[in-house]
Design an enzyme around this catalytic site. Structure first.
Site, mmCIF file in Angstrom:
data_model
loop_
_atom_site.group_PDB
_atom_site.id
_atom_site.type_symbol
_atom_site.label_atom_id
_atom_site.label_comp_id
_atom_site.label_asym_id
_atom_site.label_seq_id
_atom_site.Cartn_x
_atom_site.Cartn_y
_atom_site.Cartn_z
ATOM 1 N N HIS A 67 6.406 -17.208 -3.237
ATOM 2 C CA HIS A 67 5.987 -17.709 -1.916
ATOM 3 C C HIS A 67 7.205 -18.120 -1.087
ATOM 4 O O HIS A 67 7.273 -17.857 0.114
ATOM 5 C CB HIS A 67 5.121 -18.965 -2.063
ATOM 6 N N GLN B 205 -4.678 -6.410 -2.073
ATOM 7 C CA GLN B 205 -4.889 -7.368 -0.967
ATOM 8 C C GLN B 205 -4.076 -6.946 0.259
ATOM 9 O O GLN B 205 -4.551 -7.012 1.398
ATOM 10 C CB GLN B 205 -4.492 -8.768 -1.418
HETATM 11 O O1 PAF Z 1 -2.735 -14.365 -1.567
HETATM 12 C C1 PAF Z 1 -3.226 -15.481 -1.340
HETATM 13 O O2 PAF Z 1 -2.665 -16.534 -1.664
HETATM 14 C C2 PAF Z 1 -4.567 -15.573 -0.631
HETATM 15 O O3 PAF Z 1 -5.415 -14.549 -1.020
HETATM 16 C C3 PAF Z 1 -4.443 -15.643 0.897
HETATM 17 C C4 PAF Z 1 -3.862 -14.359 1.467
HETATM 18 C C5 PAF Z 1 -3.569 -16.825 1.305
HETATM 19 C C6 PAF Z 1 -5.824 -15.838 1.530
HETATM 20 O O4 PAF Z 1 -6.425 -17.015 1.074
#
Ligand code: PAF
Length: 283
Positions: free
Chosen positions: A37, A153
């Site tokens: 992150h 995703q």
């Molecule tokens: O990847 C994630 O942490 C989640 O799926 C996101 C994109 C923040 C959506 O809640």
């Protein structure tokens, strides 16, 4: 660094800086931040004038038997890490403000959401697409950064942005790995030392697939069977899928004649892990 909880306030502040000509980079997260992150937030900071991170454990993307209640929440540490790397705004909304008691509108996710995670976790991508669209509405950013560990995703969000003409650029970012190859994940903290060792089966399986393609083997059935052998050798406790798919459509393919992606979901102990690796045959 400004920490904002209110929906109207985040929109007003980001809209104001955007009108002032600043380039805005957005990093949506569910918190429990790790180096993966932070690499997204740092990229946003490098490439944009203003970096905004959101921290929201989105209830609608968790199934009834999933880990919403025990999903790790480490807000103080997260804020500390983001402040240290120069993030400008952190948006931490309350769940009942994002989803009012009368909330009933959801995004139907695109076709790329159908298989794999979409099939095994019904409703998951509807929840992801809905929250990401909400965040895009609340934070008028120019670019949004997403980690490629969640490959499907990323494809879901790219397709949604294309289909709905959302004026934001999606920037997919390389998966950050531990020294031994394990993909960084907020869920890794659930692993016992023995499970942590066995979780390496995912990386070993992806490396096997990568090695085979590199050596000119393009038969997908053979590659998938080598991936499964590595997972069984680890051993992982359950294989949800270990497949080689088209990098855009996420549909199964039979041969790796061009760019493809190997994807895995497996359970180790009670922890479900996913990972993937791009496969490129020699030219
Ligand atoms: O990847 C994630 O942490 C989640 O799926 C996101 C994109 C923040 C959506 O809640």
């Amino acid at each position: 660094m400004k920490v904002i909880h209110d929906l109207n306030e985040i929109f007003a502040q980001i809209d104001f800086v955007r009108r002032d000509g600043k380039k805005i980079g957005l990093v949506p997260t569910m918190g429990a931040l790790h180096a993966g992150h932070l690499s997204l937030a740092s990229k946003a900071k490098q490439e944009c004038d203003i970096a905004v991170t959101t921290i929201f454990v989105n209830p609608t993307q968790f199934g009834p038997n999933e880990d919403l209640a025990k999903y790790p929440r480490t807000l103080e540490q997260d804020l500390d890490s983001l402040a240290k790397m120069g993030c400008d705004y952190v948006f931490v909304p309350a769940s009942d403000r994002v989803y009012s008691p009368t909330h009933s509108t959801f995004v139907t996710p695109p076709r790329v959401a159908t298989r794999w995670e979409g099939a095994i976790r019904p409703g998951h991508y509807q929840g992801v697409a809905t929250i990401v669209l909400k965040l895009f509405q609340l934070i008028p950013a120019h670019v949004a950064y997403f980690g490629l560990k969640d490959y499907q995703q990323v494809r879901v969000i790219q397709s949604m942005v294309d289909d709905l003409n959302i004026p934001i650029r999606i920037e997919p970012c390389e998966t950050v790995r531990e020294a031994d190859g394990l993909a960084m994940s907020s869920r890794n903290r659930y692993l016992s030392p023995d499970e942590r060792q066995r979780a390496l089966g995912l990386w070993n399986a992806l490396s096997a697939a990568h090695g085979m393609v590199h050596a000119g083997q393009c038969d997908v059935a053979g590659i998938e069977s080598a991936m499964k052998s590595q997972l069984e050798k680890a051993p992982v406790d359950r294989i949800d899928y270990a497949a080689v798919v088209h990098p855009e459509t996420m549909e199964p393919i039979e041969r790796v004649d061009d760019l493809a992606v190997a994807i895995i979901a497996a359970r180790v102990g009670n922890t479900r892990l996913i990972d993937n690796r791009i496969l490129l045959p020699p030219s």
